[in-house]
Design a protein around this motif. Structure first.
Motif, PDB file in Angstrom:
ATOM      1  N   LEU A   1      30.044  33.947  30.582  1.00  0.00           N
ATOM      2  CA  LEU A   1      29.263  33.329  31.281  1.00  0.00           C
ATOM      3  C   LEU A   1      28.809  31.742  30.682  1.00  0.00           C
ATOM      4  O   LEU A   1      27.943  31.323  30.576  1.00  0.00           O
ATOM      5  CB  LEU A   1      27.729  34.018  31.321  1.00  0.00           C
ATOM      6  CG  LEU A   1      28.051  35.397  31.907  1.00  0.00           C
ATOM      7  CD1 LEU A   1      27.255  36.650  31.280  1.00  0.00           C
ATOM      8  CD2 LEU A   1      27.321  35.145  33.573  1.00  0.00           C
ATOM      9  N   TYR A   2      29.890  31.349  30.367  1.00  0.00           N
ATOM     10  CA  TYR A   2      30.302  29.952  29.804  1.00  0.00           C
ATOM     11  C   TYR A   2      29.953  28.675  30.851  1.00  0.00           C
ATOM     12  O   TYR A   2      30.512  28.785  31.829  1.00  0.00           O
ATOM     13  CB  TYR A   2      31.611  29.985  29.116  1.00  0.00           C
ATOM     14  CG  TYR A   2      31.554  28.816  28.108  1.00  0.00           C
ATOM     15  CD1 TYR A   2      31.275  29.150  26.941  1.00  0.00           C
ATOM     16  CD2 TYR A   2      32.092  27.585  28.305  1.00  0.00           C
ATOM     17  CE1 TYR A   2      31.054  28.099  25.825  1.00  0.00           C
ATOM     18  CE2 TYR A   2      32.192  26.584  27.464  1.00  0.00           C
ATOM     19  CZ  TYR A   2      31.685  26.812  25.970  1.00  0.00           C
ATOM     20  OH  TYR A   2      31.890  26.009  25.177  1.00  0.00           O
ATOM     21  N   GLU A   3      28.827  28.072  30.508  1.00  0.00           N
ATOM     22  CA  GLU A   3      28.778  26.711  31.284  1.00  0.00           C
ATOM     23  C   GLU A   3      29.384  25.662  30.475  1.00  0.00           C
ATOM     24  O   GLU A   3      28.841  25.073  29.682  1.00  0.00           O
ATOM     25  CB  GLU A   3      27.232  26.628  31.334  1.00  0.00           C
ATOM     26  CG  GLU A   3      26.369  27.536  31.701  1.00  0.00           C
ATOM     27  CD  GLU A   3      26.086  27.796  33.069  1.00  0.00           C
ATOM     28  OE1 GLU A   3      26.514  26.935  33.877  1.00  0.00           O
ATOM     29  OE2 GLU A   3      25.040  28.661  33.369  1.00  0.00           O
ATOM     30  N   SER A   4      30.642  25.398  31.146  1.00  0.00           N
ATOM     31  CA  SER A   4      31.234  24.322  30.209  1.00  0.00           C
ATOM     32  C   SER A   4      30.552  23.161  30.268  1.00  0.00           C
ATOM     33  O   SER A   4      30.107  22.732  31.335  1.00  0.00           O
ATOM     34  CB  SER A   4      32.838  24.314  30.667  1.00  0.00           C
ATOM     35  OG  SER A   4      32.859  24.252  32.021  1.00  0.00           O
ATOM     36  N   GLY A   5      30.751  22.167  29.594  1.00  0.00           N
ATOM     37  CA  GLY A   5      30.129  20.699  29.265  1.00  0.00           C
ATOM     38  C   GLY A   5      28.676  20.850  29.069  1.00  0.00           C
ATOM     39  O   GLY A   5      28.196  19.736  28.856  1.00  0.00           O
TER      40      GLY A   5
ATOM     41  N   ILE B   1      35.178  32.174  29.191  1.00  0.00           N
ATOM     42  CA  ILE B   1      35.031  32.870  30.559  1.00  0.00           C
ATOM     43  C   ILE B   1      34.148  32.216  31.268  1.00  0.00           C
ATOM     44  O   ILE B   1      32.696  32.449  30.768  1.00  0.00           O
ATOM     45  CB  ILE B   1      34.742  34.639  30.288  1.00  0.00           C
ATOM     46  CG1 ILE B   1      35.832  35.268  29.585  1.00  0.00           C
ATOM     47  CG2 ILE B   1      34.652  35.020  32.128  1.00  0.00           C
ATOM     48  CD1 ILE B   1      37.495  35.016  29.668  1.00  0.00           C
ATOM     49  N   ARG B   2      34.395  31.336  31.957  1.00  0.00           N
ATOM     50  CA  ARG B   2      33.195  30.509  32.865  1.00  0.00           C
ATOM     51  C   ARG B   2      32.513  31.279  33.744  1.00  0.00           C
ATOM     52  O   ARG B   2      33.018  32.564  34.221  1.00  0.00           O
ATOM     53  CB  ARG B   2      34.140  29.419  33.562  1.00  0.00           C
ATOM     54  CG  ARG B   2      34.717  28.265  32.615  1.00  0.00           C
ATOM     55  CD  ARG B   2      35.315  27.466  33.526  1.00  0.00           C
ATOM     56  NE  ARG B   2      36.766  27.937  33.704  1.00  0.00           N
ATOM     57  CZ  ARG B   2      37.841  27.553  34.378  1.00  0.00           C
ATOM     58  NH1 ARG B   2      37.646  26.371  34.913  1.00  0.00           N
ATOM     59  NH2 ARG B   2      38.923  28.470  34.630  1.00  0.00           N
TER      60      ARG B   2
ATOM     61  N   PRO C   1      38.769  30.974  39.218  1.00  0.00           N
ATOM     62  CA  PRO C   1      38.959  30.620  37.980  1.00  0.00           C
ATOM     63  C   PRO C   1      38.757  31.833  36.832  1.00  0.00           C
ATOM     64  O   PRO C   1      39.090  31.841  35.815  1.00  0.00           O
ATOM     65  CB  PRO C   1      37.642  29.661  37.823  1.00  0.00           C
ATOM     66  CG  PRO C   1      37.361  29.126  39.228  1.00  0.00           C
ATOM     67  CD  PRO C   1      37.956  30.157  40.213  1.00  0.00           C
ATOM     68  N   GLY C   2      37.822  32.715  37.550  1.00  0.00           N
ATOM     69  CA  GLY C   2      37.634  33.954  36.746  1.00  0.00           C
ATOM     70  C   GLY C   2      38.878  34.683  36.389  1.00  0.00           C
ATOM     71  O   GLY C   2      39.047  35.178  35.156  1.00  0.00           O
ATOM     72  N   ALA C   3      39.751  35.004  37.354  1.00  0.00           N
ATOM     73  CA  ALA C   3      41.053  35.375  37.163  1.00  0.00           C
ATOM     74  C   ALA C   3      41.770  34.802  36.164  1.00  0.00           C
ATOM     75  O   ALA C   3      42.632  35.212  35.036  1.00  0.00           O
ATOM     76  CB  ALA C   3      41.921  35.700  38.361  1.00  0.00           C
ATOM     77  N   LYS C   4      41.935  33.418  36.343  1.00  0.00           N
ATOM     78  CA  LYS C   4      42.520  32.530  35.225  1.00  0.00           C
ATOM     79  C   LYS C   4      42.046  32.783  33.682  1.00  0.00           C
ATOM     80  O   LYS C   4      42.929  32.850  33.009  1.00  0.00           O
ATOM     81  CB  LYS C   4      42.576  31.171  35.658  1.00  0.00           C
ATOM     82  CG  LYS C   4      43.267  30.070  34.710  1.00  0.00           C
ATOM     83  CD  LYS C   4      43.261  28.668  35.030  1.00  0.00           C
ATOM     84  CE  LYS C   4      44.219  28.094  34.108  1.00  0.00           C
ATOM     85  NZ  LYS C   4      44.086  28.337  32.457  1.00  0.00           N
ATOM     86  N   ASP C   5      40.698  32.759  33.846  1.00  0.00           N
ATOM     87  CA  ASP C   5      40.048  32.804  32.568  1.00  0.00           C
ATOM     88  C   ASP C   5      40.424  34.453  31.828  1.00  0.00           C
ATOM     89  O   ASP C   5      40.687  34.334  30.513  1.00  0.00           O
ATOM     90  CB  ASP C   5      38.469  32.704  32.663  1.00  0.00           C
ATOM     91  CG  ASP C   5      38.294  31.411  32.729  1.00  0.00           C
ATOM     92  OD1 ASP C   5      39.025  30.069  32.903  1.00  0.00           O
ATOM     93  OD2 ASP C   5      37.089  31.207  33.105  1.00  0.00           O
ATOM     94  N   TYR C   6      40.158  35.127  32.444  1.00  0.00           N
ATOM     95  CA  TYR C   6      40.659  36.548  31.857  1.00  0.00           C
ATOM     96  C   TYR C   6      42.111  36.801  31.631  1.00  0.00           C
ATOM     97  O   TYR C   6      42.589  37.450  30.493  1.00  0.00           O
ATOM     98  CB  TYR C   6      39.929  37.808  32.721  1.00  0.00           C
ATOM     99  CG  TYR C   6      38.623  37.920  32.482  1.00  0.00           C
ATOM    100  CD1 TYR C   6      38.287  38.565  31.324  1.00  0.00           C
ATOM    101  CD2 TYR C   6      37.577  37.754  33.320  1.00  0.00           C
ATOM    102  CE1 TYR C   6      36.921  38.807  30.776  1.00  0.00           C
ATOM    103  CE2 TYR C   6      36.212  37.927  32.892  1.00  0.00           C
ATOM    104  CZ  TYR C   6      35.873  38.482  31.714  1.00  0.00           C
ATOM    105  OH  TYR C   6      34.563  38.681  31.224  1.00  0.00           O
ATOM    106  N   ALA C   7      42.944  36.290  32.318  1.00  0.00           N
ATOM    107  CA  ALA C   7      44.687  36.295  32.081  1.00  0.00           C
ATOM    108  C   ALA C   7      44.645  35.541  31.010  1.00  0.00           C
ATOM    109  O   ALA C   7      45.616  36.041  29.851  1.00  0.00           O
ATOM    110  CB  ALA C   7      45.276  35.662  33.463  1.00  0.00           C
TER     111      ALA C   7
END
Ligand code: ADP
Ligand code: MG
Length: 281
Positions: free
Chosen positions: A185-189, A223-224, A247-253
């Motif tokens: 549950l990352y809030e980048s930036g 994981i955003r 983006p969730g699929a990319k982050d977990y991959a």
């Protein structure tokens, strides 16, 4: 066989989301994976498309000796199976209260998987508590994976979690290590997310080398926050089936690749430390 307890005593930090999607990602990479749903809420079971009503064969039957792990296990996708749970599992705490060796029931019921090299990864989705279920997961595990939601109090809860791992390591499972922390549950930036990561890094690098968390990795793949990850469970699908390009699929991959790369050096057995089980409680 790596056996991973996905653990954080706080609820809502991404344990179930991480257990299911990391497992799905590893299975798609060709590894043989089994999820064990250790939470009586049964969220992981639901997430992979199962709805275990009353009477279904679940992990509860394994704890109560009515089924073997293989009888209760279900194949849900190529390379991916699950030992499901439902609310019945909530009774285990009370039912096992006076059973000697209750901490080792799960470990012993999946021991043959290791011997037969049945799986590459067993991923245990723990409940948000430090109950006998979580202790069972820690006793069956070779490693702990901690999903962490970066917020102000995140690190406070973490020290309790580390202490529990150290206690189990000392008394019940000598091989246990914390292999990594995954930021969920990352809030980048945001400043806070960066600060929590930095504080955690400082804590880890300043810890003694003989603690179970001495070599804990903070995974580079964060994981955003992504709405598709929150939607997927209600369709009974992993993120790779529900929204493979989000983006969730990319982050977990990405996380799965990093996690898989750790495999060298982390394949040890949960130790067979013979201890009066009741001491640990
Ligand atoms: P836990 O198992 O630790 O209680 P969950 O994995 O169930 O936590 O996550 C809590 C809630 O947040 C769930 O509704 C889940 O769908 C949602 N969620 C988890 N990770 C994300 C994310 N990266 N982005 C958006 N929602 C998420
Ligand atoms: Mg959960």
């Amino acid at each position: 066989m790596r056996t991973i307890a996905v653990m954080n005593q706080k609820g809502g930090v991404g344990k179930t989301t991480t257990s299911v999607n990391l497992a799905a990602a590893l299975a798609r990479m060709g590894s043989k994976v089994c999820i064990i749903d250790m939470d009586p809420q049964g969220h992981a079971s639901f997430h992979v498309g199962l709805d275990c009503g009353p009477g279904a064969d679940t992990i509860y039957d394994v704890f109560s000796g009515r089924s073997t792990a293989d009888e209760a296990r279900q194949l849900v996708a190529e390379n991916l199976s699950i030992l499901p749970s439902n609310i019945d599992l909530a009774a285990v705490e009370v039912e096992l209260a006076s059973t000697p060796g209750r901490e080792f029931i799960l470990r012993d019921s999946i021991k043959h998987w290791k011997e037969q090299a049945r799986f590459d990864y067993v991923i245990m989705d723990c409940p948000p508590s430090l109950s006998v279920l979580t202790i069972n997961a820690l006793c069956a595990a070779t490693e702990v994976l901690i999903p962490l939601q970066p917020h102000f109090f995140a690190l406070q809860g973490l020290s309790k979690l580390f202490e529990t791992t150290a206690l189990v390591n000392r008394r019940l499972n000598r091989g246990l290590k914390v292999s990594g922390v995954a930021m969920c549950l990352y809030e980048s930036g945001t400043r806070l997310a960066a600060d929590v990561t930095e504080d955690l890094r400082h804590f880890l690098t300043s810890s003694d080398a003989d603690t179970p968390w001495a070599n804990t990795k903070i995974f580079r793949s964060k994981i955003r926050r992504n709405i598709k990850l929150a939607e997927a469970p209600s369709f009974g699908q992993s993120i790779f089936d529900y929204a493979p390009t989000c983006p969730g699929a990319k982050d977990y991959a990405d996380l799965a690749k990093e996690f898989h790369a750790l495999s060298a050096g982390l394949t040890g057995d949960p130790s067979d430390t013979k201890v009066e089980a009741s001491q640990a409680a």
